[in-house]
Design a protein around this motif. Structure first.
Motif, PDB file in Angstrom:
ATOM      1  N   ARG A   1      36.492  45.763  35.583  1.00  0.00           N
ATOM      2  CA  ARG A   1      36.673  44.577  36.267  1.00  0.00           C
ATOM      3  C   ARG A   1      36.391  44.721  37.851  1.00  0.00           C
ATOM      4  O   ARG A   1      36.605  45.628  38.704  1.00  0.00           O
ATOM      5  CB  ARG A   1      38.313  44.124  36.352  1.00  0.00           C
ATOM      6  CG  ARG A   1      38.611  43.728  34.854  1.00  0.00           C
ATOM      7  CD  ARG A   1      40.084  43.629  34.630  1.00  0.00           C
ATOM      8  NE  ARG A   1      40.454  43.335  33.441  1.00  0.00           N
ATOM      9  CZ  ARG A   1      41.747  43.298  33.014  1.00  0.00           C
ATOM     10  NH1 ARG A   1      42.848  43.427  33.797  1.00  0.00           N
ATOM     11  NH2 ARG A   1      41.906  42.804  31.767  1.00  0.00           N
ATOM     12  N   PHE A   2      36.060  43.730  38.466  1.00  0.00           N
ATOM     13  CA  PHE A   2      35.873  43.532  39.916  1.00  0.00           C
ATOM     14  C   PHE A   2      36.202  42.238  40.497  1.00  0.00           C
ATOM     15  O   PHE A   2      36.251  41.117  39.640  1.00  0.00           O
ATOM     16  CB  PHE A   2      34.335  43.808  40.214  1.00  0.00           C
ATOM     17  CG  PHE A   2      33.782  45.048  39.727  1.00  0.00           C
ATOM     18  CD1 PHE A   2      33.951  46.131  40.668  1.00  0.00           C
ATOM     19  CD2 PHE A   2      33.220  44.992  38.540  1.00  0.00           C
ATOM     20  CE1 PHE A   2      33.189  47.383  40.292  1.00  0.00           C
ATOM     21  CE2 PHE A   2      32.456  46.298  38.155  1.00  0.00           C
ATOM     22  CZ  PHE A   2      32.641  47.276  38.918  1.00  0.00           C
ATOM     23  N   GLY A   3      36.813  42.480  41.979  1.00  0.00           N
ATOM     24  CA  GLY A   3      37.311  40.989  42.346  1.00  0.00           C
ATOM     25  C   GLY A   3      37.413  41.280  43.793  1.00  0.00           C
ATOM     26  O   GLY A   3      37.164  42.024  44.394  1.00  0.00           O
TER      27      GLY A   3
ATOM     28  N   GLY B   1      38.347  46.958  42.246  1.00  0.00           N
ATOM     29  CA  GLY B   1      37.596  47.519  41.006  1.00  0.00           C
ATOM     30  C   GLY B   1      38.827  48.216  40.077  1.00  0.00           C
ATOM     31  O   GLY B   1      39.443  48.695  40.555  1.00  0.00           O
ATOM     32  N   GLU B   2      38.475  47.982  38.865  1.00  0.00           N
ATOM     33  CA  GLU B   2      39.296  48.671  38.037  1.00  0.00           C
ATOM     34  C   GLU B   2      38.654  48.859  36.492  1.00  0.00           C
ATOM     35  O   GLU B   2      37.895  48.331  36.213  1.00  0.00           O
ATOM     36  CB  GLU B   2      40.464  47.402  37.601  1.00  0.00           C
ATOM     37  CG  GLU B   2      41.809  47.998  36.746  1.00  0.00           C
ATOM     38  CD  GLU B   2      42.815  46.899  36.910  1.00  0.00           C
ATOM     39  OE1 GLU B   2      43.885  47.147  37.383  1.00  0.00           O
ATOM     40  OE2 GLU B   2      42.587  45.786  36.258  1.00  0.00           O
ATOM     41  N   ILE B   3      38.948  50.077  35.897  1.00  0.00           N
ATOM     42  CA  ILE B   3      38.538  50.423  34.484  1.00  0.00           C
ATOM     43  C   ILE B   3      39.753  50.499  33.683  1.00  0.00           C
ATOM     44  O   ILE B   3      40.748  50.862  34.122  1.00  0.00           O
ATOM     45  CB  ILE B   3      37.957  51.707  34.633  1.00  0.00           C
ATOM     46  CG1 ILE B   3      36.632  51.976  35.601  1.00  0.00           C
ATOM     47  CG2 ILE B   3      37.571  52.198  33.210  1.00  0.00           C
ATOM     48  CD1 ILE B   3      36.140  53.225  35.935  1.00  0.00           C
ATOM     49  N   LEU B   4      39.662  49.628  32.293  1.00  0.00           N
ATOM     50  CA  LEU B   4      41.005  49.893  31.497  1.00  0.00           C
ATOM     51  C   LEU B   4      40.308  50.553  30.263  1.00  0.00           C
ATOM     52  O   LEU B   4      39.077  50.366  29.786  1.00  0.00           O
ATOM     53  CB  LEU B   4      41.257  48.469  31.064  1.00  0.00           C
ATOM     54  CG  LEU B   4      41.944  47.687  32.236  1.00  0.00           C
ATOM     55  CD1 LEU B   4      41.234  46.812  33.055  1.00  0.00           C
ATOM     56  CD2 LEU B   4      42.998  46.842  31.422  1.00  0.00           C
ATOM     57  N   SER B   5      41.282  51.582  29.603  1.00  0.00           N
ATOM     58  CA  SER B   5      40.617  52.117  28.436  1.00  0.00           C
ATOM     59  C   SER B   5      40.800  51.278  27.214  1.00  0.00           C
ATOM     60  O   SER B   5      41.566  50.182  27.247  1.00  0.00           O
ATOM     61  CB  SER B   5      41.818  53.427  28.225  1.00  0.00           C
ATOM     62  OG  SER B   5      42.961  53.141  27.849  1.00  0.00           O
ATOM     63  N   VAL B   6      40.539  51.922  25.913  1.00  0.00           N
ATOM     64  CA  VAL B   6      40.886  51.140  24.860  1.00  0.00           C
ATOM     65  C   VAL B   6      42.235  51.473  24.419  1.00  0.00           C
ATOM     66  O   VAL B   6      43.005  52.243  25.303  1.00  0.00           O
ATOM     67  CB  VAL B   6      40.142  51.683  23.768  1.00  0.00           C
ATOM     68  CG1 VAL B   6      38.444  51.427  23.894  1.00  0.00           C
ATOM     69  CG2 VAL B   6      40.067  53.295  23.496  1.00  0.00           C
TER      70      VAL B   6
ATOM     71  N   MET C   1      40.051  36.030  36.034  1.00  0.00           N
ATOM     72  CA  MET C   1      41.481  36.310  36.076  1.00  0.00           C
ATOM     73  C   MET C   1      42.172  35.980  37.249  1.00  0.00           C
ATOM     74  O   MET C   1      41.463  36.128  38.344  1.00  0.00           O
ATOM     75  CB  MET C   1      42.037  37.569  35.719  1.00  0.00           C
ATOM     76  CG  MET C   1      41.758  37.942  34.369  1.00  0.00           C
ATOM     77  SD  MET C   1      42.151  39.811  33.734  1.00  0.00           S
ATOM     78  CE  MET C   1      42.764  40.357  35.252  1.00  0.00           C
ATOM     79  N   ALA C   2      43.383  35.024  37.468  1.00  0.00           N
ATOM     80  CA  ALA C   2      44.009  35.003  38.670  1.00  0.00           C
ATOM     81  C   ALA C   2      44.967  36.187  38.649  1.00  0.00           C
ATOM     82  O   ALA C   2      45.907  36.133  37.614  1.00  0.00           O
ATOM     83  CB  ALA C   2      44.597  33.592  38.842  1.00  0.00           C
ATOM     84  N   THR C   3      45.101  36.947  39.590  1.00  0.00           N
ATOM     85  CA  THR C   3      46.137  37.780  39.988  1.00  0.00           C
ATOM     86  C   THR C   3      47.080  37.858  40.956  1.00  0.00           C
ATOM     87  O   THR C   3      46.575  37.434  42.125  1.00  0.00           O
ATOM     88  CB  THR C   3      45.350  39.315  39.691  1.00  0.00           C
ATOM     89  OG1 THR C   3      46.433  40.208  39.264  1.00  0.00           O
ATOM     90  CG2 THR C   3      44.343  39.436  40.585  1.00  0.00           C
ATOM     91  N   VAL C   4      48.221  38.569  40.619  1.00  0.00           N
ATOM     92  CA  VAL C   4      49.128  38.863  41.997  1.00  0.00           C
ATOM     93  C   VAL C   4      49.621  40.300  41.764  1.00  0.00           C
ATOM     94  O   VAL C   4      49.861  40.801  40.653  1.00  0.00           O
ATOM     95  CB  VAL C   4      50.400  38.003  42.172  1.00  0.00           C
ATOM     96  CG1 VAL C   4      51.149  37.968  40.860  1.00  0.00           C
ATOM     97  CG2 VAL C   4      51.072  38.478  43.164  1.00  0.00           C
TER      98      VAL C   4
ATOM     99  N   LYS D   1      39.697  38.219  39.780  1.00  0.00           N
ATOM    100  CA  LYS D   1      39.020  39.174  39.232  1.00  0.00           C
ATOM    101  C   LYS D   1      37.930  38.672  38.015  1.00  0.00           C
ATOM    102  O   LYS D   1      38.311  37.548  37.419  1.00  0.00           O
ATOM    103  CB  LYS D   1      39.909  40.326  38.504  1.00  0.00           C
ATOM    104  CG  LYS D   1      40.613  40.999  39.635  1.00  0.00           C
ATOM    105  CD  LYS D   1      41.554  42.202  38.883  1.00  0.00           C
ATOM    106  CE  LYS D   1      42.328  42.909  39.905  1.00  0.00           C
ATOM    107  NZ  LYS D   1      43.365  43.781  39.198  1.00  0.00           N
ATOM    108  N   VAL D   2      36.799  39.341  37.912  1.00  0.00           N
ATOM    109  CA  VAL D   2      35.870  39.262  36.955  1.00  0.00           C
ATOM    110  C   VAL D   2      35.847  40.253  36.012  1.00  0.00           C
ATOM    111  O   VAL D   2      35.877  41.135  36.614  1.00  0.00           O
ATOM    112  CB  VAL D   2      34.418  38.827  37.598  1.00  0.00           C
ATOM    113  CG1 VAL D   2      33.579  38.748  36.176  1.00  0.00           C
ATOM    114  CG2 VAL D   2      34.486  37.617  38.315  1.00  0.00           C
TER     115      VAL D   2
END
Length: 194
Positions: A46-48, A66-71, A165-168, A189-190
Motif C-alpha cells: 500500500r502507498f498513500g 508505505g506499508e507491506i502486509l503479510s498473508v 482506503m480512507a484511514t486514520v 491509501k491505494v
C-alpha cells in the motif's frame, strides 16, 4: 534434427521469423507457460498520503506512507474464527516538511462488509524521529521514542487486485512518559493485492 538445421539456416539467411513451436517435432504439444508465483509471505502493498496531525502543532504538513502486509499465517475452518486471524504489517510515514516521521509494525484485521466494501483495524508499535520534550510551538512533544500505534480504515475493492482506503492513525505513549501529546493523521491509501 534436419528441421532444426533448416530453421536455423532460414533465420540466419534473413528469412521469416522462427517461433519456438516451429522447432518442436511434428505433432508435439507446445510447452505450457511457466507459472507466475506471487510472493509467498507478502499479500499486499500500500502507498498513500496523510495530513499530519491537523489539530496539532505539526498541522499543515503531509506524509508519504508505505506499508507491506503479510498473508494470514494460517486459516481456520470456521469463517467467523478466520476473521480473528490477523496479518502482520510493516510500514513507514515520511513527513515532507521535516516534522515527525516514523516506522511501524503490528497486526491488521480486515472485515468484509460486502464483496467490495471492507473495514480494517490495526494495532502495534512505532518509532519516530520527532521530539520527546517540548522545544517550540511547532513540534509535538511525544514523550517517548517508542510509541503505540493504532489505525482504522474503510476501504473499497476497485478491482480484484486494487483497493482504495480512507484511514486514520493515532500514535501515543499511553501516558508511559512525561509528555504524551500524541499524533493523529488522516489520509488515503491505494493497495495492490497479489
Amino acid at each position: 534434427m534436419k528441421r532444426l538445421l533448416v530453421a536455423a539456416l532460414a533465420l540466419a539467411a534473413g528469412g521469416t521469423a522462427v517461433r519456438a513451436a516451429d522447432l518442436l517435432p511434428q505433432g508435439a504439444a507446445p510447452l505450457p507457460p511457466l507459472p507466475r508465483s506471487a510472493p509467498s509471505f507478502i499479500s499486499e502493498i500500500r502507498f498513500g498520503v496523510t495530513a499530519q496531525d491537523p489539530t496539532g502543532p505539526e498541522s499543515g504538513s503531509a506524509n508519504l506512507t508505505g506499508e507491506i502486509l503479510s498473508v494470514r499465517p494460517f486459516a481456520a475452518a470456521d469463517p467467523v474464527l478466520n476473521l480473528l486471524i490477523p496479518r502482520i504489517h510493516v510500514g513507514g510515514s515520511l513527513n515532507l516538511a521535516g516534522n515527525t516521521s516514523f516506522a511501524y509494525a503490528g497486526l491488521t484485521w480486515t472485515f468484509d462488509i460486502t464483496q467490495a466494501i471492507f473495514v480494517e483495524g490495526s494495532f502495534g508499535g512505532a518509532v519516530h524521529n520527532g521530539e520527546t520534550d517540548p522545544i517550540d510551538d511547532h513540534h509535538n512533544a511525544l514523550g517517548c521514542t517508542a510509541l503505540f500505534r493504532e489505525s482504522g480504515s474503510v476501504g473499497m475493492r476497485v478491482t480484484e487486485n486494487w483497493t482504495v482506503m480512507a484511514t486514520v492513525e493515532h500514535l501515543s505513549n499511553a501516558g508511559l512518559c512525561s509528555n504524551n501529546r500524541g499524533l493523529t493523521n488522516f489520509g488515503l491509501k491505494v493497495g495492490y493485492t497479489f
